[in-house]
Design a protein around this motif. Structure first.
Motif, PDB file in Angstrom:
ATOM      1  N   MET A 166      -9.714  21.130  49.835  1.00 18.51           N
ATOM      2  CA  MET A 166      -8.277  20.899  49.860  1.00 18.51           C
ATOM      3  C   MET A 166      -7.575  22.068  50.525  1.00 18.51           C
ATOM      4  O   MET A 166      -7.969  23.206  50.355  1.00 18.51           O
ATOM      5  CB  MET A 166      -7.729  20.749  48.428  1.00 18.51           C
ATOM      6  N   THR A 171     -14.640  23.274  48.062  1.00 19.08           N
ATOM      7  CA  THR A 171     -14.028  21.988  47.711  1.00 19.08           C
ATOM      8  C   THR A 171     -14.203  21.697  46.230  1.00 19.08           C
ATOM      9  O   THR A 171     -13.265  21.234  45.562  1.00 19.08           O
ATOM     10  CB  THR A 171     -14.656  20.861  48.547  1.00 19.08           C
ATOM     11  N   LEU A 172     -15.391  21.993  45.697  1.00 20.13           N
ATOM     12  CA  LEU A 172     -15.635  21.776  44.267  1.00 20.13           C
ATOM     13  C   LEU A 172     -14.742  22.679  43.422  1.00 20.13           C
ATOM     14  O   LEU A 172     -14.204  22.256  42.388  1.00 20.13           O
ATOM     15  CB  LEU A 172     -17.105  22.034  43.947  1.00 20.13           C
ATOM     16  N   ASP A 200     -11.799  23.929  44.265  1.00 16.24           N
ATOM     17  CA  ASP A 200     -10.431  23.405  44.348  1.00 16.24           C
ATOM     18  C   ASP A 200     -10.254  22.181  43.452  1.00 16.24           C
ATOM     19  O   ASP A 200      -9.229  22.042  42.775  1.00 16.24           O
ATOM     20  CB  ASP A 200     -10.098  23.043  45.791  1.00 16.24           C
ATOM     21  N   ARG A 201     -11.245  21.288  43.447  1.00 19.89           N
ATOM     22  CA  ARG A 201     -11.139  20.091  42.620  1.00 19.89           C
ATOM     23  C   ARG A 201     -11.142  20.437  41.131  1.00 19.89           C
ATOM     24  O   ARG A 201     -10.374  19.865  40.356  1.00 19.89           O
ATOM     25  CB  ARG A 201     -12.290  19.136  42.944  1.00 19.89           C
ATOM     26  N   ALA A 250      -7.787  22.061  40.304  1.00 23.27           N
ATOM     27  CA  ALA A 250      -6.725  21.054  40.252  1.00 23.27           C
ATOM     28  C   ALA A 250      -6.819  20.229  38.979  1.00 23.27           C
ATOM     29  O   ALA A 250      -5.798  19.899  38.361  1.00 23.27           O
ATOM     30  CB  ALA A 250      -6.808  20.144  41.473  1.00 23.27           C
ATOM     31  N   ARG A 251      -8.045  19.898  38.554  1.00 24.14           N
ATOM     32  CA  ARG A 251      -8.210  19.130  37.319  1.00 24.14           C
ATOM     33  C   ARG A 251      -7.716  19.915  36.117  1.00 24.14           C
ATOM     34  O   ARG A 251      -7.095  19.358  35.209  1.00 24.14           O
ATOM     35  CB  ARG A 251      -9.681  18.755  37.150  1.00 24.14           C
ATOM     36  N   GLN A 290      -3.398  24.926  46.997  1.00 24.57           N
ATOM     37  CA  GLN A 290      -2.933  23.582  46.664  1.00 24.57           C
ATOM     38  C   GLN A 290      -1.503  23.679  46.122  1.00 24.57           C
ATOM     39  O   GLN A 290      -1.265  23.541  44.931  1.00 24.57           O
ATOM     40  CB  GLN A 290      -3.857  22.931  45.627  1.00 24.57           C
TER      41      GLN A 290
END
Length: 412
Positions: free
Chosen positions: A1, A179-180, A182-183, A186-187, A248
């Motif tokens: 992201m 990416t992991l 960031d995910r 974000a979660r 983000q």
């Protein structure tokens, strides 16, 4: 992201966060001005006023809860922005100019008058070096960083984040790991329980420190060149959260929407923790308490750690909700706040000593300290700093050329 491409809302949010960073520094001046009125024994400041104030004690406690966590989160946010604008070498050069140089030059300029003021305060029965303080020039690694410790920790965090990022980029050429991360981040932020999750590491650090509880706060590294674990965990985590938030930016909308529940919870937790702090301070002289000190300490750690993050999120949400949009006044104060914070402590301390024996209410003396100290400090910024090379060093470029997001001390 990647960071949001919604330029206009992002710009509005940058104004709010820049103002919040300035407020965090200005609250440091308020905090230090109130310290001599805190009704606590043994004395924790260079002088204890003859008219202590429980209300000012609550004020200092409240500011302590969230101010530095908020500041370091903002520092991480703007550091990521600066890094990707300037590149690695440009970022390092900028940090050396705006953080390392003020620390090296500013420390002796503020330490000498502080030392003289402490000697003056020692002439009064309620003044002098606080209980347990080191000598004037303690052996290394003990070192009196004074209120400039935050610059030292910022430099440490910059080195840590550059090394960590370099290692991740080297190991993660495809970008899968980033990416992991960031995910996952974000979660966490999207979950209403995010402040509780972020509070877990610092809560564990509190519980493992046998000294914590006698003073309910994150131990700041103002007396040593070796940053303690609590400061690394709490302020380092805040810096990392800010760094990841800038990746983000749209996650800020969630924090903004939750400002009211965060604020309500923050007020409740701060009041409960303040009461618990008072109970624990009186525990040695109150053997009939129904709970042991260890139990009170555990409960306090479990409540105080979430209070740090909930109050930090409340402060960010309030800024985003009510301070978005460009304000010349807030922008001026945001630019001035760095200089004001660097120079304020000897001025505030001298006024505290001068007023300490007067038979005036504590709140009146506190107000006098701020009213007398702030105007000449602001004048010094406007006349000596804002349009000079000093302002260029501290704020990145001269005032008349600065426009967000490029200028300002925000990137510090």
């Amino acid at each position: 992201m990647s960071a949001s491409t919604d330029a206009a809302p992002a710009s509005e949010r940058l104004h709010a966060l820049d103002a919040l960073r300035g407020i965090a520094l200005l609250l440091g001046i308020v905090l230090h001005a109130a310290m001599s009125f805190v009704p606590i024994a043994p004395r924790i400041w260079l002088i204890q006023d003859t008219h202590p104030s429980l209300l000012l004690g609550l004020l200092t406690f409240t500011i302590h809860v969230f101010r530095m966590t908020t500041f370091f989160l903002m520092a991480g946010f703007f550091a990521h922005m600066s890094f990707h604008r300037r590149g690695s070498m440009g970022f390092v050069k900028d940090r050396l100019q705006r953080i390392a140089l003020p620390l090296v030059i500013g420390w002796p300029l503020v330490y000498v008058p502080i030392a003289l003021i402490v000697i003056w305060a020692a002439n009064f029965p309620n003044g002098g070096p606080p209980h347990g303080a080191f000598g004037w020039m303690p052996p290394l690694p003990n070192f009196r960083l004074t209120h400039l410790w935050f610059l030292y920790v910022l430099l440490e965090l910059y080195v840590a984040i550059l090394l960590l990022r370099g290692a991740i980029v080297w190991l993660d050429a495809s970008g899968t790991l980033r990416t992991l991360i960031d995910r996952l981040f974000a979660r966490i932020i999207r979950n209403p329980l995010a402040p509780l999750v972020l509070a877990i590491p610092i809560c564990i650090a509190f519980c493992l420190d046998p000294r914590w509880g006698h003073s309910m706060e994150v131990r700041t590294p103002d007396q040593s060149l070796i940053t303690n674990a609590q400061a690394w965990i709490c302020f380092g985590a805040a810096f990392g959260v800010g760094w990841l938030l800038h990746r983000q930016v749209d996650l800020l909308r969630l924090i903004e929407r939750r400002w009211l529940p965060h604020l309500v919870l923050a007020v409740g937790l701060i009041l409960i923790c303040f009461v618990l702090a008072g109970v624990m301070l009186s525990a040695p002289g109150a053997p009939k308490l129904p709970y042991s000190f260890a139990t009170l300490r555990l409960v306090s750690a479990i409540l105080y750690a979430p209070a740090i993050w909930i109050t930090t999120f409340a402060a960010i949400g309030l800024a985003l909700r009510f301070m978005s949009g460009f304000s010349p006044a807030w922008r001026y104060l945001a630019d001035a706040s760095y200089w004001l914070y660097l120079i304020h402590l000897p001025i505030v301390m001298a006024l505290q000593v001068a007023l300490s024996q007067l038979d005036w209410p504590g709140l009146i003396k506190f107000a006098v300290i701020l009213v007398v100290a702030l105007p000449p400090m602001l004048a010094s910024y406007h006349l000596l700093v804002r349009f000079t090379f000093i302002g260029a060093v501290l704020n990145g470029r001269r005032a008349e050329k600065r426009v967000l997001p490029h200028g300002g001390i925000a990137t510090a």
